[in-house]
Motif scaffolding. Structure first.
Motif, PDB file in Angstrom:
ATOM      1  N   SER A 460      42.542  38.416  41.621  1.00 60.29           N
ATOM      2  CA  SER A 460      42.921  37.067  42.071  1.00 60.29           C
ATOM      3  C   SER A 460      42.546  36.017  41.029  1.00 60.29           C
ATOM      4  CB  SER A 460      42.256  36.755  43.408  1.00 60.29           C
ATOM      5  OG  SER A 460      40.863  36.549  43.268  1.00 60.29           O
ATOM      6  N   VAL A 461      41.447  36.240  40.282  1.00 60.08           N
ATOM      7  CA  VAL A 461      41.055  35.304  39.219  1.00 60.08           C
ATOM      8  C   VAL A 461      42.124  35.288  38.129  1.00 60.08           C
ATOM      9  CG1 VAL A 461      39.360  34.845  37.405  1.00 60.08           C
ATOM     10  CG2 VAL A 461      38.593  35.524  39.687  1.00 60.08           C
ATOM     11  N   TYR A 462      42.554  36.461  37.713  1.00 62.50           N
ATOM     12  CA  TYR A 462      43.611  36.532  36.702  1.00 62.50           C
ATOM     13  C   TYR A 462      44.924  35.952  37.234  1.00 62.50           C
ATOM     14  CZ  TYR A 462      40.972  39.327  33.332  1.00 62.50           C
ATOM     15  OH  TYR A 462      40.070  39.748  32.396  1.00 62.50           O
ATOM     16  N   GLU A 463      45.182  36.151  38.522  1.00 63.33           N
ATOM     17  CA  GLU A 463      46.414  35.612  39.096  1.00 63.33           C
ATOM     18  C   GLU A 463      46.403  34.087  39.056  1.00 63.33           C
ATOM     19  OE1 GLU A 463      49.082  35.951  43.208  1.00 63.33           O
ATOM     20  OE2 GLU A 463      46.969  36.552  43.198  1.00 63.33           O
ATOM     21  N   ARG A 464      45.281  33.481  39.408  1.00 63.94           N
ATOM     22  CA  ARG A 464      45.193  32.015  39.344  1.00 63.94           C
ATOM     23  C   ARG A 464      45.349  31.526  37.906  1.00 63.94           C
ATOM     24  NH1 ARG A 464      41.020  32.819  43.140  1.00 63.94           N
ATOM     25  NH2 ARG A 464      39.420  32.535  41.546  1.00 63.94           N
ATOM     26  N   GLU A 465      44.775  32.272  36.976  1.00 58.06           N
ATOM     27  CA  GLU A 465      44.940  31.906  35.571  1.00 58.06           C
ATOM     28  C   GLU A 465      46.406  31.967  35.165  1.00 58.06           C
ATOM     29  OE1 GLU A 465      43.720  33.620  31.132  1.00 58.06           O
ATOM     30  OE2 GLU A 465      42.742  34.409  32.935  1.00 58.06           O
TER      31      GLU A 465
END
Length: 847
Positions: A460-465
């Protein structure tokens, strides 16, 4: 803790572990509602990790000394059987990724129930937990009421006059569900004391109930009222408590007084609005019927825990076509659809066992303090069960966690006595080798499950990025970020879909040669196919696959993909439109007309595109009529289209059809005569005024007829009188501005909308209307700012983002225009106009 046979050192370790467990449990009660109800990946990760730590802290000291003592309940085996069924359902799930996450939640709640039962086994500990929940809930309710209508960083904005209180919950209904449970914990605790503490607790409980009222949640209010009857019933069944029935009456009186003091009008207005809002009830009924069909198709193991939002599309009907149905708004139906009838039956046995055992033990409890606390905890559970018949509280971790704790408290309150706990005891003795094996196995399982949830968080962190990078038009870096996300969470179909979208966007914006374009589209197709493999029952993945196949020229494969999309999502209007267009171009008109007609029945916004497709092939008005639904709006559009094509006679016939479909004949005739300039329309307007006097609806109709007759002053006068009666409504301002525009007085239209914005600055539709007028005034900067403000206020509106792009285009800011249109497509992948606009601008830039 259950006393064991170990020495004082072991006892100190157990006591320290129990204190840590109790502290962590209280912290989770506080954390879960503050974290938006714990519905986001990061907060779910915290919940799961904390649950694992709580379980390990409780279990490992007992395992290390070779003796694990615990309390047994009459429904331990049904609970284990339920978890087994949920696990089996997850194994055969239609979407294993979603089921794995939901399975973790079920396990978390089971662990929390087990640990609460074994760490709050003394009156002091149990009472302290209830005090902690009531004090936090009261502070939370006070904050909700005091901060109404205020905007705070990190908190959801809400209004007492609009959607009701919600504070950090996404939905006011779930806010109400959480606080309604705390109400009865406070009421039960109030009965346990006398004097000042009782008065304080009654006031706090009343304040909590008032917050539920001002959430404007019908289900919350229903649950509160019905649970009041249950609370009184419990008191009436207990001879010692019958003399305290007046306490509940005092609580109700306090709620009424506080509600009146704070202002009851928003609540009454909301009830009035909902009473006449029959489509809401029809919509919910339609969802329930579709859910019953889901259950009948998968009765034994369901579709898998957590898969409802993905599997329901197959059962959507025309009534729910405009909605993304992610929950059934009935927890009983949704749970049954996901885990099957056997799972629901076992869950029902667990609930029945809880109430039967708890009521029997509470009525036999000699300690009045514990008895009334148990009454409150059991009433909290009952209230949420009632509320969940019309909501999905058990899919909100904050509410499900508090329900689990209340269930354990209700059972414990009837079982704790001065001599110990009147529950069966389990005593698991382990040898040295068994201790190492069990302890190591638990740590390994805990590590694996924690890694699974943490990996979802990392994804999810990479997705937000990636989303931020896409906003910055850095598609290559966004694709790299999404690839990293997929490495952490390979079965996530939504991540695969996003990566496919990025690759597709790069093919349109960055490809410098046909070979590069085809390569990127092939990569996009690869990710869409993987998304379909991960979740084959979601029509949107098949649809995306079909679009890429169509762009690659693989028409036959695209047809199959679109047909699959329609099978899994029968109300996907865009899939039917695409399929119908393919059939038309292949000369298969009957099939093409069938799909196009169905597409227009579901969504009318592509009517012009469909008419263009058919007219280009046939130039025959009769052919156009075959696909246009027999509705006033669509027939009116067809009439104008035919008029623009020079087919006057056919246009007049369609106008006659339109007016014959009008719901009120006198209104239809008045507008016909107004269009012809006849005096009969004026007579109809006068008739409205004489017959219906000052009724608002008929005053508006009269104004419309005056406007049709170009008698603008009379129409303006009517709307000004409406605003004089009620200047807080948005609609009269909009109508008045439109009349000013029609009268050729745009400056006055602008002033009207500005006056409206002083009263309702957050009304996006006012900014949008103002932007449209600025366009006619050729004020591009003002138009752009107005569209951007409207889009900011309604970030979910794809149309507003599309208009922002057009405003940028008119100013020559093509890169910003394309960015806005891509945002529009992110919100609504079916927005054909945005696609066409991007292609137009890219072609313009190339030339």
């Amino acid at each position: 803790m259950i006393p064991g046979s170990a020495g004082s050192g072991s006892a100190e370790v157990r006591d320290a572990a129990a204190r840590v467990v109790r502290a962590l449990l209280v912290s989770m009660v506080i954390f879960t509602p503050l974290a938006y109800g714990t519905v986001e990946t990061r907060s779910i990760t915290v919940l799961h990790a904390t649950s694992i730590v709580i379980a390990l802290v409780w279990l490992l000291p007992g395992i290390s000394r070779g003796r694990l003592a615990y309390y047994r309940t009459p429904f331990d085996l049904p609970l284990l059987l339920l978890l087994l069924i949920v696990g089996l359902s997850a194994w055969f799930s239609v979407y294993s990724h979603a089921s794995r996450i939901q399975l973790f939640r079920w396990i978390n709640y089971g662990l929390i129930f087990f640990v609460v039962m074994n760490t709050f086994d003394r009156r002091r500990k149990l009472t302290g937990l209830v005090w902690a929940i009531v004090l936090f809930g009261s502070a939370y309710a006070v904050a909700a009421l005091l901060l109404a209508d205020q905007q705070l960083p990190g908190l959801w904005n809400f209004s007492r006059g609009a959607h009701g209180l919600s504070l950090t919950f996404v939905n006011p209904n779930h806010f109400a569900g959480y606080l309604a449970m705390v109400v009865w914990l406070g009421a039960g605790l109030a009965l346990a004391y006398r004097g000042a503490r009782r008065a304080l607790l009654l006031f706090l409980s009343a304040y909590l109930a008032v917050a539920v009222v001002f959430s404007l949640s019908r289900g919350g209010a229903l649950g509160l009222i019905v649970s009041l009857g249950f609370f009184l019933l419990l008191q009436a069944l207990c001879r010692e408590e019958r003399r305290q029935l007046w306490v509940a009456g005092a609580l109700v009186l306090l709620v009424v007084l506080l509600t009146a003091w704070l202002g009851v009008s928003p609540f009454l207005e909301r009830l009035q609005e909902l009473r006449s809002s029959w489509p809401t009830g029809d919509l919910r009924k339609e969802i329930w019927l579709g859910t019953l069909s889901m259950i009948s198709d998968s009765p034994w193991l369901g579709t898998g825990p957590g898969t409802y939002a993905h599997a329901y599309g197959r059962y959507q009907t025309e009534l729910t076509a405009g909605h993304f149905v992610d929950h059934a708004h009935n927890d009983y139906l949704e749970v049954t659809a996901e885990i099957g009838l056997p799972g629901f039956l076992v869950a029902s046995i667990c609930i029945a066992g809880l109430f039967g055992t708890a009521i029997r033990k509470l009525l036999g409890q000699k300690d009045r303090h514990l008895r009334v606390i148990g009454f409150g905890a059991l009433t909290s559970c009952f209230g949420l069960l009632v509320h969940s018949a019309v909501e999905f509280n058990f899919y909100i971790p904050a509410n499900a966690l508090l329900f689990t704790i209340c269930a354990a408290l209700a059972l414990l309150a009837g079982s704790v006595s001065r001599r110990g706990v009147t529950l069966g005891r389990g005593d698991l003795r382990l040898g040295k080798a068994a201790r190492w094996a069990v302890g190591g196995g638990l740590l390994a399982l805990a590590g694996l499950s924690a890694a699974a949830v943490v990996s979802s968080y990392a994804a999810s962190v990479y997705e937000r990025e990636a989303l931020k990078l896409r906003e910055g038009r850095d598609h290559a870096s966004a694709a790299a970020a999404l690839e990293n996300a997929i490495r952490f969470d390979p079965g996530n179909a939504d991540l695969l879909l996003r990566l496919g979208e990025v690759s597709s966007a790069r093919a349109g914006l960055e490809a410098e040669s046909p070979e590069a374009r085809e390569s990127l589209l092939g990569l996009s197709l690869h990710y869409y196919e993987k998304a379909v493999q991960a979740c084959p029952v979601a029509g949107r993945y098949h649809f995306r696959k079909g679009r890429v196949l169509e762009r690659l020229g693989r028409v036959d494969d695209a047809v199959q993909a679109f047909e699959q999309a329609i099978y899994y999502a029968p109300v996907n209007a865009l899939a039917r439109y695409r399929l119908g267009r393919i059939y038309l171009r292949r000369g298969e008109r009957e099939q093409g007309y069938e799909h196009l007609e169905r597409s227009l029945e579901l969504r009318e916004d592509r009517l012009d595109l469909v008419l263009d497709e058919i007219w280009e092939l046939t130039e025959n008005p009769t052919e156009l009529k075959r696909v246009v639904p027999l509705r006033p709006g669509t027939r009116k559009v067809l009439a104008h289209y035919l008029l623009a094509k020079g087919e006057t006679q056919a246009a007049l016939e369609e106008l006659a059809t339109t007016f014959s479909l009008e719901p009120t004949l006198i209104n239809a005739l008045a507008h016909v005569d107004a269009a012809r300039g006849h005096s009969r329309a004026l007579q109809a307007a006068k008739t409205y005024r004489e017959r219906f006097g000052q009724e608002i609806a008929w005053r508006k109709r009269t104004a419309l007829i005056y406007s049709d007759l170009d008698r603008f002053d009379e129409a303006i006068g009517i709307y000004k009188s409406l605003l004089a009666d009620d200047s807080d409504q948005v609609d009269p301002y909009l109508a008045l501005s439109q009349i000013y525009r029609k009268a050729g007085r745009p400056r006055e239209a602008v002033e009207t909308l500005r006056s409206a914005l002083k009263r309702r600055p957050q009304a996006a539709v006012l900014h949008a209307s103002l932007a449209a007028i600025y366009r006619t005034l050729e004020a591009p900067e003002e138009e752009l700012q107005a569209w951007k403000r409207a889009s900011f206020l309604e970030p979910a509106s794809a149309e507003y983002r599309y208009q922002v792009g057009l405003a940028y285009e008119r100013r020559g800011m093509f890169q910003e225009a394309v960015a806005a249109w891509e945002d529009c497509l992110d919100l609504d992948p079916r927005h054909q106009a945005a696609e066409s606009a991007i292609a137009r601008v890219i072609e313009k830039l190339k030339n």
